[in-house]
Design an enzyme around this catalytic site. Structure first.
Site, PDB file in Angstrom:
ATOM      1  N   ASP A 171       0.772  -1.242   0.000  1.00 30.00           N
ATOM      2  CA  ASP A 171       0.000   0.000   0.000  1.00 30.00           C
ATOM      3  C   ASP A 171       0.810   1.302   0.000  1.00 30.00           C
ATOM      4  O   ASP A 171       0.566   2.176  -0.802  1.00 30.00           O
ATOM      5  CB  ASP A 171      -0.930   0.033   1.223  1.00 30.00           C
ATOM      6  CG  ASP A 171      -1.775  -1.227   1.354  1.00 30.00           C
ATOM      7  OD1 ASP A 171      -1.609  -2.167   0.556  1.00 30.00           O
ATOM      8  OD2 ASP A 171      -2.610  -1.265   2.268  1.00 30.00           O
ATOM      9  N   TRP A 358       5.109  -0.754   4.372  1.00 32.96           N
ATOM     10  CA  TRP A 358       5.932  -1.164   3.214  1.00 32.96           C
ATOM     11  C   TRP A 358       7.061  -0.182   2.910  1.00 32.96           C
ATOM     12  O   TRP A 358       7.625  -0.206   1.820  1.00 32.96           O
ATOM     13  CB  TRP A 358       5.026  -1.348   1.985  1.00 32.96           C
ATOM     14  CG  TRP A 358       4.184  -2.581   2.089  1.00 32.96           C
ATOM     15  CD1 TRP A 358       2.894  -2.653   2.553  1.00 32.96           C
ATOM     16  CD2 TRP A 358       4.547  -3.936   1.767  1.00 32.96           C
ATOM     17  NE1 TRP A 358       2.444  -3.954   2.525  1.00 32.96           N
ATOM     18  CE2 TRP A 358       3.432  -4.762   2.040  1.00 32.96           C
ATOM     19  CE3 TRP A 358       5.706  -4.534   1.262  1.00 32.96           C
ATOM     20  CZ2 TRP A 358       3.446  -6.153   1.837  1.00 32.96           C
ATOM     21  CZ3 TRP A 358       5.721  -5.905   1.054  1.00 32.96           C
ATOM     22  CH2 TRP A 358       4.600  -6.693   1.338  1.00 32.96           C
ATOM     23  N   GLU A 401       2.563  -9.279  11.564  1.00 34.12           N
ATOM     24  CA  GLU A 401       2.321  -9.002  10.142  1.00 34.12           C
ATOM     25  C   GLU A 401       3.633  -8.690   9.417  1.00 34.12           C
ATOM     26  O   GLU A 401       3.863  -9.131   8.296  1.00 34.12           O
ATOM     27  CB  GLU A 401       1.345  -7.811  10.042  1.00 34.12           C
ATOM     28  CG  GLU A 401       0.900  -7.464   8.647  1.00 34.12           C
ATOM     29  CD  GLU A 401      -0.084  -6.290   8.638  1.00 34.12           C
ATOM     30  OE1 GLU A 401      -0.332  -5.693   9.720  1.00 34.12           O
ATOM     31  OE2 GLU A 401      -0.593  -5.959   7.554  1.00 34.12           O
TER      32      GLU A 401
HETATM   33  C1  DGY Z   1      -5.641  -2.255   4.232  1.00 36.16           C
HETATM   34  O1  DGY Z   1      -6.802  -1.980   4.490  1.00 36.16           O
HETATM   35  O2  DGY Z   1      -4.673  -1.843   4.882  1.00 36.16           O
HETATM   36  C2  DGY Z   1      -5.321  -3.181   3.175  1.00 36.16           C
HETATM   37  O3  DGY Z   1      -3.963  -3.303   2.966  1.00 36.16           O
HETATM   38  C3  DGY Z   1      -6.030  -2.854   1.903  1.00 36.16           C
HETATM   39  O4  DGY Z   1      -5.922  -3.992   1.131  1.00 36.16           O
END
Ligand code: DGY
Length: 432
Positions: A171, A358, A401
């Site tokens: 993202d 990211w 995560e």
């Molecule tokens: C989020 O909502 O953070 C997701 O990565 C979107 O896919």
């Protein structure tokens, strides 16, 4: 058993048991949530890595995970990035905001197509069990790949576009900074983020980024989710080395599956897609960075730094001696820069941020794919480092995560399904 309550150090057997328990605890019928609270639906590539994890101890359940993902496939072939099925107030933006008109409700974009590679892995784990599943899933995979090769290509080019940072799965990568700065977020409807109620905001995208993410959703919705139009005319279209390399790899695995099924017409079609792969790879290469890098399809500008997905070229089966020499030098530099590899963005670049999603953290799924490719090309030492570092981060922090590349500390959501899956399939010493 809750590993988080056990005394550290956790044994590898305890981690194995905990990883299985996380997959089971995150199950919702025949699909799996990435983690409760933060991501309460079925996400595309999360779900496929989860299938890989399940295949270590329950192959039938692994195939059912794949089957449920494709319940969210559109008539035009797209396998959506989120399949909602219900409306959960702990997440924003939910099905009403996307308004995709699908049943079950889905988001309006896709996500990195790791499925065909994982379907091949499941099939190879037990071809007798797998054959009926493969026959059912294969046409769905074909339709999805065809969607990428037609709906996400700008005419005259061959690079695959992502039309929303969420489609890349990465993202807030600096890869999108240039293109996002050209998205004018004015006029978006007021909204309230939910993600930062679950996770420290310093580990998530900024509000400025969210405004633009929402603007792009509005644009898509107002176009009636006309994917060809969005790719051609929309405010954001970037060639992504992540999606491009993952698709190339998946195309090659899909070709092998076509051969197993004697699907000659499909094999011919897949070969025609692969024919353009070299051209797409040329487009992504940056001589200046010594790596493949995202490139804005509207302006042809490259991203300013190197993301970990640059090294997925090996996984994609892309190798040219001159570029590889440079890419290896870049990889060696980055591998030395932090204690835990592979940072999602170059640690020596000013945009690197060790905790922010990211923009620096280590992701187990990326390590797994990059290492698989490196190993296939004989770069065993580098592949091994990624495996050992993934193992060390999970031993240090548990199933987060993502992980801070400097100290291995866990970040983002916890009890995370794909990290548990990668532990079971690859990072745990018991897999060796
Ligand atoms: C989020 O909502 O953070 C997701 O990565 C979107 O896919």
């Amino acid at each position: 058993m809750k590993t988080q309550n056990l005394e550290k150090p956790w044994t590898d057997v305890e981690l194995d048991q905990r990883a299985i328990a996380i997959l089971r605890e995150n199950e919702w019928g025949d699909y799996t949530l990435p983690t409760w609270g933060l991501y309460p639906y079925q996400w595309n590539w999360d779900s496929m890595f989860v299938a890989l994890g399940f295949s270590e101890f329950d192959l039938d359940r692994a195939w059912r995970e794949v089957e449920t993902l494709f319940q969210g496939q559109w008539n035009n072939g797209m396998a959506a990035h989120i399949v909602f099925r219900r409306d959960d107030p702990s997440y924003f933006p939910g099905p009403k905001i996307w308004n995709s008109g699908q049943n079950p409700p889905t988001s309006g974009c896709s996500q990195p197509p790791v499925a065909a590679t994982i379907v091949r892995d499941l099939y190879e784990a037990d071809s007798e069990v797998g054959l009926p599943w493969l026959k059912m899933i294969f046409p769905k995979l074909m339709a999805w790949h065809r969607w990428f090769h037609t709906m996400r290509v700008i005419s005259g080019g061959s690079a695959i576009a992502v039309t929303h940072p969420w489609e890349s799965g990465r993202d807030n990568s600096p890869d999108w900074d240039l293109a996002l700065s050209n998205v004018d977020p004015s006029g978006i409807a007021p909204y309230e983020r939910r993600d930062i109620e679950h996770v420290d905001p310093a580990m998530r995208p900024t509000n400025e980024e969210y405004d633009r993410y929402l603007k792009l959703v509005e644009y898509g919705r107002e176009s009636g989710w006309d994917h060809a139009h969005i790719t051609r005319e929309g405010p954001f279209a970037v060639a992504d080395p992540g999606v491009s390399f993952i698709l190339m790899r998946s195309d090659k695995d899909l070709l092998e599956l076509a051969k197993i099924l004697n699907a000659e017409d499909s094999a011919k079609e897949i070969k025609s897609w692969l024919y353009h792969a070299e051209e797409a790879t040329d487009y992504l290469w940056s001589e200046e960075l010594g790596a493949y890098a995202a490139r804005d399809l509207r302006t042809d500008e490259h991203a300013s730094g190197v993301s970990s997905v640059a090294f997925l070229s090996y996984y994609a089966g892309v190798s040219t001696p001159r570029r590889d020499a440079k890419l290896q030098a870049t990889l060696r530099r980055i591998l030395k820069a932090t204690r835990f590899s592979l940072p999602s963005f170059d640690p020596e670049h000013p945009k690197f941020d060790a905790r922010r999603y990211w923009r620096g953290p280590v992701w187990a799924i990326v390590n797994y794919m990059v290492a698989r490719g490196l190993s296939e090309y004989g770069f065993e030492r580098e592949a091994r480092k990624l495996q050992v570092d993934t193992r060390a981060a999970i031993r240090e922090s548990g199933f987060y995560e993502y992980f801070n590349p400097i100290n291995g500390r866990g970040a983002g959501g916890n009890q995370f399904a794909w990290t548990a899956a990668i532990w079971l399939a690859w990072a745990s010493p018991t897999t060796e």
